[in-house]
Design a protein around this motif. Structure first.
Motif, short mmCIF file in Angstrom:
data_model
loop_
_atom_site.label_atom_id
_atom_site.label_comp_id
_atom_site.label_asym_id
_atom_site.label_seq_id
_atom_site.Cartn_x
_atom_site.Cartn_y
_atom_site.Cartn_z
N PRO A 299 0.83 -1.21 0.00
CA PRO A 299 0.00 0.00 0.00
C PRO A 299 0.86 1.26 0.00
O PRO A 299 1.90 1.32 0.66
CB PRO A 299 -0.80 -0.13 1.30
N ALA A 300 0.46 2.24 -0.78
CA ALA A 300 1.19 3.50 -0.84
C ALA A 300 0.97 4.30 0.44
O ALA A 300 -0.05 4.16 1.11
CB ALA A 300 0.73 4.31 -2.05
N SER A 301 1.94 5.14 0.78
CA SER A 301 1.80 5.97 1.96
C SER A 301 0.72 7.02 1.72
O SER A 301 0.62 7.57 0.62
CB SER A 301 3.13 6.67 2.27
N PRO A 302 -0.09 7.32 2.73
CA PRO A 302 -1.13 8.34 2.55
C PRO A 302 -0.50 9.71 2.35
O PRO A 302 0.61 9.98 2.82
CB PRO A 302 -1.93 8.28 3.85
N GLY A 303 -1.21 10.57 1.63
CA GLY A 303 -0.70 11.90 1.34
C GLY A 303 -1.82 12.92 1.34
O GLY A 303 -2.89 12.72 1.94
N LEU A 304 -1.59 14.02 0.63
CA LEU A 304 -2.56 15.11 0.62
C LEU A 304 -3.87 14.72 -0.04
O LEU A 304 -4.93 15.25 0.31
CB LEU A 304 -1.95 16.33 -0.08
N GLU A 305 -3.81 13.79 -1.02
CA GLU A 305 -5.04 13.38 -1.71
C GLU A 305 -5.99 12.65 -0.78
O GLU A 305 -7.21 12.58 -1.05
CB GLU A 305 -4.70 12.48 -2.90
N GLN A 306 -5.47 12.08 0.32
CA GLN A 306 -6.32 11.33 1.23
C GLN A 306 -6.86 12.18 2.38
O GLN A 306 -7.54 11.66 3.27
CB GLN A 306 -5.54 10.14 1.81
N LEU A 307 -6.58 13.49 2.39
CA LEU A 307 -7.06 14.33 3.49
C LEU A 307 -8.58 14.40 3.53
O LEU A 307 -9.19 14.42 4.61
CB LEU A 307 -6.46 15.74 3.37
N SER A 308 -9.21 14.46 2.37
CA SER A 308 -10.68 14.55 2.35
C SER A 308 -11.30 13.31 2.97
O SER A 308 -12.29 13.39 3.71
CB SER A 308 -11.17 14.73 0.92
N GLU A 309 -10.72 12.14 2.68
CA GLU A 309 -11.23 10.90 3.28
C GLU A 309 -11.00 10.89 4.78
O GLU A 309 -11.84 10.41 5.56
CB GLU A 309 -10.53 9.72 2.62
N LEU A 310 -9.85 11.46 5.22
CA LEU A 310 -9.55 11.54 6.64
C LEU A 310 -10.58 12.42 7.35
O LEU A 310 -11.08 12.09 8.43
CB LEU A 310 -8.14 12.10 6.83
N LYS A 312 -13.58 12.98 6.33
CA LYS A 312 -14.86 12.27 6.29
C LYS A 312 -14.99 11.31 7.45
O LYS A 312 -16.05 11.18 8.08
CB LYS A 312 -14.99 11.53 4.97
N HIS A 313 -13.88 10.62 7.78
CA HIS A 313 -13.92 9.71 8.93
C HIS A 313 -14.17 10.48 10.21
O HIS A 313 -14.88 10.00 11.10
CB HIS A 313 -12.59 8.95 9.02
N ALA A 314 -13.58 11.68 10.34
CA ALA A 314 -13.82 12.49 11.53
C ALA A 314 -15.28 12.90 11.60
O ALA A 314 -15.88 12.96 12.69
CB ALA A 314 -12.91 13.72 11.50
N GLU A 315 -15.88 13.18 10.44
CA GLU A 315 -17.30 13.55 10.42
C GLU A 315 -18.16 12.39 10.88
O GLU A 315 -19.19 12.58 11.56
CB GLU A 315 -17.68 13.98 9.01
N VAL A 343 0.07 15.06 10.52
CA VAL A 343 -0.25 16.21 11.38
C VAL A 343 -1.76 16.40 11.47
O VAL A 343 -2.33 16.58 12.55
CB VAL A 343 0.45 17.48 10.87
N VAL A 344 -2.43 16.37 10.31
CA VAL A 344 -3.89 16.51 10.30
C VAL A 344 -4.54 15.34 11.05
O VAL A 344 -5.48 15.52 11.84
CB VAL A 344 -4.40 16.60 8.86
N GLN A 345 -4.02 14.14 10.82
CA GLN A 345 -4.58 12.96 11.49
C GLN A 345 -4.46 13.06 13.00
O GLN A 345 -5.42 12.79 13.74
CB GLN A 345 -3.86 11.71 10.97
N GLU A 346 -3.30 13.48 13.48
CA GLU A 346 -3.11 13.61 14.92
C GLU A 346 -3.97 14.72 15.50
O GLU A 346 -4.53 14.58 16.60
CB GLU A 346 -1.62 13.87 15.22
N ALA A 347 -4.10 15.83 14.77
CA ALA A 347 -4.93 16.93 15.26
C ALA A 347 -6.39 16.51 15.36
O ALA A 347 -7.08 16.84 16.34
CB ALA A 347 -4.78 18.13 14.33
N LEU A 348 -6.89 15.79 14.34
CA LEU A 348 -8.27 15.30 14.40
C LEU A 348 -8.45 14.30 15.53
O LEU A 348 -9.49 14.29 16.20
CB LEU A 348 -8.65 14.68 13.06
N THR A 349 -7.46 13.45 15.74
CA THR A 349 -7.55 12.48 16.84
C THR A 349 -7.64 13.18 18.18
O THR A 349 -8.44 12.81 19.05
CB THR A 349 -6.32 11.55 16.81
N ASN A 350 -6.81 14.22 18.38
CA ASN A 350 -6.86 14.98 19.62
C ASN A 350 -8.21 15.67 19.79
O ASN A 350 -8.74 15.78 20.91
CB ASN A 350 -5.75 16.02 19.64
#
Length: 430
Positions: A299-310, A312-315, A343-350
């Motif tokens: 699997p490829a490492s996640p990047g900026l293209e996957q931010l919208s999906e990230l 969406k999971h927070a929503e 960084v975005v993932q950790e911020a949303l988790t917090n």
């Protein structure tokens, strides 16, 4: 006891290590060889009837005894160089006085080797210097005595002499020049051997220091890689497990009253778990395939293209989300994109775990030389705690610092919390 580095070693005070057992054995064999060669020459000289000085040579037993005694110190010339030189020097004069040898070749070789050994092996450099000077002074005194004796005796017959100089004067000059070259060579080459040994020790110590430095660099790289993977694991597990926990709790609360909503929450749990497993497989694949070529099934490492999906999971965790992209999207280095994603993932988790926020706003900006990600919420309360293992806010700071970027974390005006990271990404590609 720590080993000194090359810069800490006082090479002016360096002492050469004693000879090894192998070197001492070679000295013994060399002494035996010189004994055999000297006795062979002694037989030849006696057979021819050659003699250095006027008078009758000593008896054969005395000649053999003096010849063997002159060679024996060679067995200890590297272990006890000064003592060996003193013994050879005394016996050298005795052998000449007793007319044991006619051409003086073997005694001269032995004296040269003894002086060389003092210069090369004596650990006390002052003693090495003055002991050789003392021997040289004594030898030139002995030479002067022999020359004076030759001058005041009836001159020998110089049959066939045809040079421009007086034969007696030429003989005196020859002996002086020969001995100056002889003793200077023994002194000089002994020092050269000692300097070469010191240089070899320096190179060996520098090589050892370089090896230790390389080991430390390798260990540091391994530690840094483990920390990077640990941060990734933390980000993946913390984020997805937080979302799964929120959705599972929602499903439990409405399972009896709204089965459809509960089913939607459980599907979100299922998708989130699948996504987490995919990312974990990618990280573990890096560990298993260290040094192997990349394959298409990783699997490829996640990047900026996957931010919208990230987002969406927070929503799906119950937050009201908004995601905006500003500027002209362009390719950025994979490592920068991954750091921005984490960084975005950790911020949303917090936001999900540590705040009472109901709304979160995620923004991605493509600026001229940087990529900026910003996560702001409307929660109340203080700063989210830093994880004990160093993979929370501290982990975000480390990720950004690796790229020479800038991280801002703190409360917003009017309430809420904001995380903003600027990561260098080069200029816009037209």
């Amino acid at each position: 006891m720590p080993t000194a580095t090359p810069a800490e070693t006082d090479w002016d005070a360096w002492r050469r290590p004693p000879p090894t057992r192998a070197e001492q054995r070679r000295d013994v064999w060399a002494a035996l060889l010189m004994i055999g060669l000297s006795l062979f020459f002694l037989v030849l000289f006696n057979s021819v009837g050659m003699g250095v000085y006027a008078g009758t040579p000593p008896s054969v037993p005395e000649q053999v005894l003096l010849t063997v005694a002159l060679c024996l110190p060679m067995a200890l010339r590297r272990r006890y160089p000064v003592a060996a030189l003193a013994a050879v020097g005394v016996l050298f004069i005795v052998v000449q006085m007793r007319a044991v040898n006619s051409d003086n070749a073997i005694p001269s070789v032995l004296l040269f080797l003894a002086m060389h050994a003092v210069g090369a092996w004596e650990r006390n450099r002052a003693l090495a210097k003055w002991s050789r000077i003392a021997v040289i002074v004594v030898m030139f005194g002995w030479l002067g005595f022999a020359l004076v004796k030759m001058v005041f005796q009836p001159p020998p017959e110089f049959t066939g002499a045809g040079g421009p100089l007086n034969p007696l004067l030429a003989a005196v000059l020859y002996n002086l020049v020969y001995n100056v070259v002889y003793f200077s060579g023994a002194y000089f080459f002994g020092n050269v051997s000692w300097v070469a040994a010191r240089r070899e020790a320096q190179l060996a110590e520098q090589a050892e220091h370089l090896r230790r430095s390389q080991e430390q660099a390798t260990k540091g790289a391994l530690v840094a890689e483990r920390l990077r993977i640990a941060r990734d694991l933390h980000d993946v597990v913390a984020h997805h497990v937080s979302v799964m926990g929120v959705q599972a709790g929602a499903a439990r609360r409405v399972l009896g009253t709204d089965p459809e909503l509960a089913g939607t929450a459980l599907r979100t749990v299922e998708e989130t778990a699948r996504t987490a497993i995919t990312e974990l497989r990618g990280l573990l694949g890096v560990l298993r395939a260290d040094g192997e070529p990349e394959t298409g099934d990783r699997p490829a490492s996640p990047g900026l293209e996957q931010l919208s999906e990230l987002v969406k999971h927070a929503e799906e965790s119950g937050l009201e989300t908004q995601f905006g992209v500003y500027g002209t999207p362009r390719p950025v280095p994979e490592a920068v994109a991954l750091s921005a994603y984490r960084v975005v993932q950790e911020a949303l988790t917090n936001t999900v775990k540590h705040s009472s926020a109901r709304r979160v706003d995620v923004r991605l900006r493509y600026l001229e030389n940087v990529v900026e990600v910003e996560v702001g919420d409307d929660g109340v309360g203080g700063k989210p705690p830093v994880d004990g293992g160093g993979f929370g806010l501290r982990g975000m700071a480390e990720r950004v610092a690796v790229h020479g970027g800038k991280l801002e974390v703190g409360p917003k005006r009017g309430g809420g919390f904001r995380v903003r990271a600027l990561l260098p990404a080069g200029k816009v590609v037209e």
